[in-house]
Design a protein around this motif. Structure first.
Motif, PDB file in Angstrom:
ATOM      1  N   ALA A 151      38.622  33.039  38.549  1.00 28.94           N
ATOM      2  CA  ALA A 151      39.574  31.995  38.168  1.00 28.94           C
ATOM      3  C   ALA A 151      40.849  32.633  37.621  1.00 28.94           C
ATOM      4  O   ALA A 151      40.814  33.691  36.999  1.00 28.94           O
ATOM      5  CB  ALA A 151      38.957  31.084  37.111  1.00 28.94           C
ATOM      6  N   GLY A 152      41.956  31.972  37.861  1.00 27.82           N
ATOM      7  CA  GLY A 152      43.212  32.466  37.331  1.00 27.82           C
ATOM      8  C   GLY A 152      44.284  31.390  37.393  1.00 27.82           C
ATOM      9  O   GLY A 152      44.273  30.541  38.271  1.00 27.82           O
ATOM     10  N   VAL A 153      45.179  31.443  36.426  1.00 26.38           N
ATOM     11  CA  VAL A 153      46.344  30.566  36.390  1.00 26.38           C
ATOM     12  C   VAL A 153      47.563  31.457  36.178  1.00 26.38           C
ATOM     13  O   VAL A 153      47.444  32.682  36.154  1.00 26.38           O
ATOM     14  CB  VAL A 153      46.207  29.484  35.287  1.00 26.38           C
ATOM     15  N   GLN A 154      48.713  30.880  35.985  1.00 24.42           N
ATOM     16  CA  GLN A 154      49.942  31.666  35.968  1.00 24.42           C
ATOM     17  C   GLN A 154      49.921  32.788  34.930  1.00 24.42           C
ATOM     18  O   GLN A 154      50.227  33.928  35.248  1.00 24.42           O
ATOM     19  CB  GLN A 154      51.145  30.757  35.728  1.00 24.42           C
ATOM     20  N   TYR A 155      49.561  32.505  33.674  1.00 23.54           N
ATOM     21  CA  TYR A 155      49.629  33.520  32.622  1.00 23.54           C
ATOM     22  C   TYR A 155      48.269  34.003  32.125  1.00 23.54           C
ATOM     23  O   TYR A 155      48.183  35.024  31.467  1.00 23.54           O
ATOM     24  CB  TYR A 155      50.441  33.004  31.432  1.00 23.54           C
ATOM     25  N   ASN A 156      47.204  33.269  32.417  1.00 22.63           N
ATOM     26  CA  ASN A 156      45.862  33.635  31.943  1.00 22.63           C
ATOM     27  C   ASN A 156      45.826  33.896  30.438  1.00 22.63           C
ATOM     28  O   ASN A 156      45.199  34.850  29.975  1.00 22.63           O
ATOM     29  CB  ASN A 156      45.323  34.855  32.701  1.00 22.63           C
ATOM     30  N   LEU A 181      41.097  33.207  23.666  1.00 24.48           N
ATOM     31  CA  LEU A 181      42.377  33.879  23.844  1.00 24.48           C
ATOM     32  C   LEU A 181      42.142  35.214  24.537  1.00 24.48           C
ATOM     33  O   LEU A 181      41.228  35.957  24.184  1.00 24.48           O
ATOM     34  CB  LEU A 181      43.059  34.093  22.502  1.00 24.48           C
ATOM     35  N   ARG A 182      42.951  35.496  25.508  1.00 27.22           N
ATOM     36  CA  ARG A 182      42.774  36.688  26.346  1.00 27.22           C
ATOM     37  C   ARG A 182      42.572  37.956  25.507  1.00 27.22           C
ATOM     38  O   ARG A 182      41.685  38.751  25.784  1.00 27.22           O
ATOM     39  CB  ARG A 182      43.991  36.838  27.259  1.00 27.22           C
ATOM     40  N   TYR A 183      43.366  38.127  24.450  1.00 28.13           N
ATOM     41  CA  TYR A 183      43.284  39.357  23.664  1.00 28.13           C
ATOM     42  C   TYR A 183      42.115  39.360  22.675  1.00 28.13           C
ATOM     43  O   TYR A 183      41.852  40.371  22.036  1.00 28.13           O
ATOM     44  CB  TYR A 183      44.608  39.629  22.933  1.00 28.13           C
ATOM     45  N   GLN A 184      41.380  38.253  22.545  1.00 26.88           N
ATOM     46  CA  GLN A 184      40.213  38.214  21.673  1.00 26.88           C
ATOM     47  C   GLN A 184      38.928  37.867  22.421  1.00 26.88           C
ATOM     48  O   GLN A 184      37.896  37.673  21.812  1.00 26.88           O
ATOM     49  CB  GLN A 184      40.428  37.197  20.542  1.00 26.88           C
ATOM     50  N   TYR A 185      38.976  37.833  23.738  1.00 24.53           N
ATOM     51  CA  TYR A 185      37.818  37.390  24.507  1.00 24.53           C
ATOM     52  C   TYR A 185      36.616  38.317  24.343  1.00 24.53           C
ATOM     53  O   TYR A 185      35.483  37.867  24.320  1.00 24.53           O
ATOM     54  CB  TYR A 185      38.168  37.231  25.988  1.00 24.53           C
TER      55      TYR A 185
END
Length: 120
Positions: free
Chosen positions: A3-8, A97-101
């Motif tokens: 899965a992916g969107v513009q900014y992820n 959040l991407r940086y805390q996943y």
């Protein structure tokens, strides 16, 4: 396939339980749209929604039984989130959040859930 969107900004996982008649429900839906299981093998589903426009769409990932290629079968008709969710008995998405996943991935099912009484 991922899965992916513009900014992820958020990434995560999804899981679903088949409804008791999911394969029949999905194939019934596909057959109504002119996609038949003698030609395709259903292997997955993709879902997309946009909060800005309120739009939703989903497609079915199928393998062509003749040549083995993978097809993403989509339909032009407007679709609803309810239509998609009704294919499943239960559906769960977890986003972080991407940086805390990585921290979220370490949490097990014993995490305490706090229920807040927000009734007026």
């Amino acid at each position: 396939m991922k899965a992916g969107v513009q900014y992820n900004d958020y990434i995560g996982t999804a899981a679903a339980d088949m409804s008791d008649f999911e394969s029949n429900r999905i194939w019934s839906y596909l057959n109504q749209k002119g996609v038949y299981n003698d030609k395709y093998e259903f292997i997955g589903v993709s879902f997309y929604a946009s909060g800005d426009s309120g739009g939703a769409s989903f497609s079915f990932i199928c393998k062509d039984k003749e040549d083995g290629t993978i097809k993403d079968i989509a339909f032009e008709k407007d679709q609803t989130i309810e239509e998609f969710i009704n294919f499943f008995k239960r559906f769960n998405v977890v986003l972080g959040l991407r940086y805390q996943y990585e921290e979220l991935e370490k949490i097990d099912d014993s995490i305490e859930t706090l229920y807040i009484d927000d009734r007026d």
